[in-house]
Design a protein around this motif. Structure first.
Motif, PDB file in Angstrom:
ATOM      1  N   PHE B 156      66.074  74.756  24.154  1.00 45.80           N
ATOM      2  CA  PHE B 156      65.949  74.191  25.500  1.00 45.80           C
ATOM      3  C   PHE B 156      66.035  72.661  25.514  1.00 45.80           C
ATOM      4  O   PHE B 156      66.162  72.057  26.573  1.00 45.80           O
ATOM      5  N   SER B 157      65.958  72.040  24.344  1.00 45.61           N
ATOM      6  CA  SER B 157      66.002  70.563  24.301  1.00 45.61           C
ATOM      7  C   SER B 157      67.382  70.018  24.645  1.00 45.61           C
ATOM      8  O   SER B 157      67.490  69.036  25.380  1.00 45.61           O
ATOM      9  N   LEU B 162      70.597  66.396  27.850  1.00 41.57           N
ATOM     10  CA  LEU B 162      71.859  66.074  28.517  1.00 41.57           C
ATOM     11  C   LEU B 162      71.601  65.697  29.982  1.00 41.57           C
ATOM     12  O   LEU B 162      72.130  64.704  30.478  1.00 41.57           O
ATOM     13  N   VAL B 163      70.757  66.495  30.640  1.00 44.80           N
ATOM     14  CA  VAL B 163      70.427  66.214  32.041  1.00 44.80           C
ATOM     15  C   VAL B 163      69.779  64.838  32.150  1.00 44.80           C
ATOM     16  O   VAL B 163      70.136  64.021  32.998  1.00 44.80           O
ATOM     17  N   ILE B 236      70.296  83.755  20.798  1.00 48.94           N
ATOM     18  CA  ILE B 236      69.474  82.533  20.712  1.00 48.94           C
ATOM     19  C   ILE B 236      70.082  81.557  19.701  1.00 48.94           C
ATOM     20  O   ILE B 236      70.244  80.361  19.981  1.00 48.94           O
ATOM     21  N   ILE B 237      70.451  82.089  18.538  1.00 49.57           N
ATOM     22  CA  ILE B 237      71.042  81.212  17.506  1.00 49.57           C
ATOM     23  C   ILE B 237      72.358  80.609  18.008  1.00 49.57           C
ATOM     24  O   ILE B 237      72.635  79.428  17.823  1.00 49.57           O
ATOM     25  N   LEU B 242      75.356  75.941  20.165  1.00 50.63           N
ATOM     26  CA  LEU B 242      76.199  75.456  21.259  1.00 50.63           C
ATOM     27  C   LEU B 242      75.565  74.263  21.981  1.00 50.63           C
ATOM     28  O   LEU B 242      76.224  73.266  22.284  1.00 50.63           O
ATOM     29  N   PHE B 243      74.259  74.361  22.259  1.00 47.93           N
ATOM     30  CA  PHE B 243      73.586  73.359  23.098  1.00 47.93           C
ATOM     31  C   PHE B 243      73.243  72.072  22.352  1.00 47.93           C
ATOM     32  O   PHE B 243      73.146  71.010  22.951  1.00 47.93           O
ATOM     33  N   SER B 244      73.020  72.192  21.034  1.00 48.03           N
ATOM     34  CA  SER B 244      72.464  71.044  20.311  1.00 48.03           C
ATOM     35  C   SER B 244      73.372  69.823  20.360  1.00 48.03           C
ATOM     36  O   SER B 244      72.915  68.690  20.287  1.00 48.03           O
ATOM     37  N   TRP B 245      74.681  70.066  20.490  1.00 47.79           N
ATOM     38  CA  TRP B 245      75.634  68.943  20.495  1.00 47.79           C
ATOM     39  C   TRP B 245      75.727  68.274  21.855  1.00 47.79           C
ATOM     40  O   TRP B 245      76.233  67.156  21.959  1.00 47.79           O
TER      41      TRP B 245
END
Lengths: 308, 257
Positions: B156-157, B162-163, B236-237, B242-245
């Motif tokens: 969720f970070s 990004l926001v 989840i993985i 995907l999100f971490s970047w």
């Protein structure tokens, strides 16, 4: 002597806007170098490139022998930066702010602790160490930022308006600390709006405006070259009368300049000027004869229009 | 030079900064992150639960307890990584000070993720303990809950940071809560199973990260393990990867533009 900063045809563009138009300058090791100019002249942009916080658009910029570009950690590790904004962490104490910054430079816990103690003493902040940053006065905040910038034992210290907003006592203390650092051999890049500050501290300086260098030299050299050593200041001078004054001495080596409604007559040889004005019975009853300053140079070079 | 120039040292120091700031207000922080889900649990679980006896075959309060645990973790991370990170970037120049010192954007981001993993772990675990006190933990598998909490914190970070990096003011941060976080909270299987929703709605919910966290946490707390959970873990993985970047480019532009 080795050059700590070398800029050749340095250009910075933001889209269509060119903030820095191909400037050249170099800063030698151990010097205090002044970068002067009005707001929007390109000083901050130049500093951002030197600090590896902005990409160079074209030209060359080497800092401590390395090509400057964002992410060049070799340069950043040898820099200490006192930025215009304090950027102190309001959630931490003064000591924590300073210590943590040392750890960002890779220091271990003990080393950062003892170095921070040393610097808090040096900047006379020892008693404020455990206070929250927000309780500090402006002068203390600046000193805390300087302490923080020195944590990494920088070879090059960037001082971006280090005394803006400080009272005279605080400024004198900061100046003394800057001189002590210079004696230790730290190279300093200074920007300031206070010309007396630049005159006191800088060995060498450039005046920039609209992204180009207008003049360069030592403070004394610039004063001699651009205006002359002495100034005759006539306050609240009527423009017509001022013009007749200027006309009467046009054969002498005099530079005249209006600063607001004051007429400034600059010359390195003032006695003949006064003699001539007396002959012509044009010498006003009230005038002020003083040494010319860097402020006169600055206003002469960059004009008197407000920038913001 | 004795200085520690390992990449991980920089990220750890970002974590340390957050920790030093947090220890000064941790009591109120725990209370704040905790009051709301606990109120939901008591009011809905025991209040509404008195009328809705069971949900998907288990008592209603047992059903929503683990779901609210997952929500606690999501909110603890999201609030911090939006509002706090926005201030670190726009109000007090904490990221600027870090980037001026020899830290890089990926190190700052990694340090923040590590910190959020810690928050998620901490606040989620405290909630798990409350569930235990209320007799709502039914399996030794619950001992594994910290694992999904850590991963959830990181997951969720990324979007929240990004926001924060793109927002121009605090109001824009609320959009993220109104348009993303709150709908996820309501529809991701926290309060009711999604089985009876229209197919299209179900497909959308399956795409939300919270849904999979709720499934995993609920299975561990209730001890109802099944093969399909591996899919949730995979989702989840995948989301973490995907999100971490996401925030790195924007932060680079903001800090070294």
């Amino acid at each position: 002597m080795a050059q700590v900063i070398e800029a050749e045809h340095l250009v910075k563009r933001y889209g269509d806007f060119e903030a820095v138009h191909g400037i050249d300058f170099s800063v030698s090791e151990g010097a205090c170098f002044g970068l002067l100019g009005p707001n929007g002249a390109g000083k901050s942009t130049t500093i951002r490139m030197i600090c590896c916080l902005a990409e160079v658009s074209s030209g060359r910029l080497t800092v401590l022998g390395h090509e400057a570009h964002p992410g060049n950690l070799t340069i950043k590790r040898q820099l200490g930066v006192v930025s215009q904004e304090d950027y102190l962490d309001p959630s931490l104490t003064v000591r924590e702010n300073v210590e943590l910054h040392g750890r960002f430079y890779g220091m271990g816990y003990r080393e950062a602790k003892s170095r921070a103690q040393e610097l808090l003493v040096f900047l006379q902040l020892e008693e404020k160490g455990s206070e929250q940053v927000r309780s500090l006065s402006g002068g203390m905040r600046r000193r805390a930022v300087i302490a923080r910038a020195l944590m990494g034992r920088p070879r090059l210290l960037i001082l971006d308006e280090p005394t803006t907003g400080l009272d005279p006592q605080a400024r004198i203390l900061v100046w003394r600390k800057i001189r002590e650092l210079k004696q230790e051999g730290v190279t300093i890049l200074l920007t300031t709006h206070y010309m007396d500050e630049a005159q006191r501290l800088a060995d060498d300086l450039v005046v920039i405006d609209h992204g180009t260098i207008l003049e360069r030299g030592t403070p004394g050299d610039l004063i001699n070259r651009v205006v002359g050593t002495e100034c005759l200041e006539i306050a609240e001078c009527d423009p017509g009368y001022g013009q007749s004054l200027v006309d009467s001495i046009q054969l002498l080596q005099v530079v005249s300049d209006w600063q607001g409604d004051s007429l400034m007559l600059f010359s390195s040889d003032m006695d003949p000027v006064i003699a001539r004005l007396q002959e012509e019975k044009l010498l006003p009853t009230q005038y002020y004869r003083r040494r010319a300053s860097l402020e006169d140079v600055f206003l002469r070079l960059t004009g008197r229009d407000l920038r913001e | 030079m004795t200085a520690n120039q390992r990449w991980s040292h920089g990220a750890l120091m970002v974590f340390r900064r957050n920790f030093l700031a947090w220890v000064k207000y941790y009591k109120s922080s725990i209370l704040l992150n905790f009051g709301e889900p606990l109120t939901n649990l008591l009011a809905l679980g025991f209040g509404l639960g008195a009328y809705v006896a069971t949900m998907a075959g288990v008592p209603f309060v047992d059903f929503i307890g683990p779901g609210l645990l997952a929500v606690t973790a999501m909110n603890a991370v999201t609030f911090d990584m939006t509002f706090e990170a926005y201030d670190r970037l726009n109000e007090n120049g904490i990221y600027q000070a870090m980037i001026t010192a020899p830290l890089t954007v990926p190190q700052i981001v990694a340090g923040e993720y590590l910190w959020e993993a810690f928050r998620s772990l901490l606040y989620g675990s405290v909630f798990l303990f409350v569930l235990l006190l209320l007799g709502l933990v039914h399996s030794w598998w619950a001992l594994l809950v910290p694992l999904p909490l850590v991963v959830t914190g990181i997951m969720f970070s990324g979007p929240a940071l990004l926001v924060a990096a793109r927002a121009r003011n605090h109001e824009q941060l609320f959009y993220y809560f109104t348009l993303v976080i709150t709908p996820m909270f309501m529809f991701s299987g926290v309060f009711f199973p999604i089985a009876r929703l229209p197919l299209l709605v179900r497909d959308i919910i399956i795409l939300t990260p919270l849904f999979h966290v709720v499934n995993v946490v609920r299975a561990l707390v209730l001890g109802h393990l099944y093969g399909g959970l591996l899919w949730d873990v995979a989702w989840i993985i995948g989301y973490v990867a995907l999100f971490s970047w996401l925030p790195i480019r924007t932060l680079k532009r903001r800090l070294t533009g």
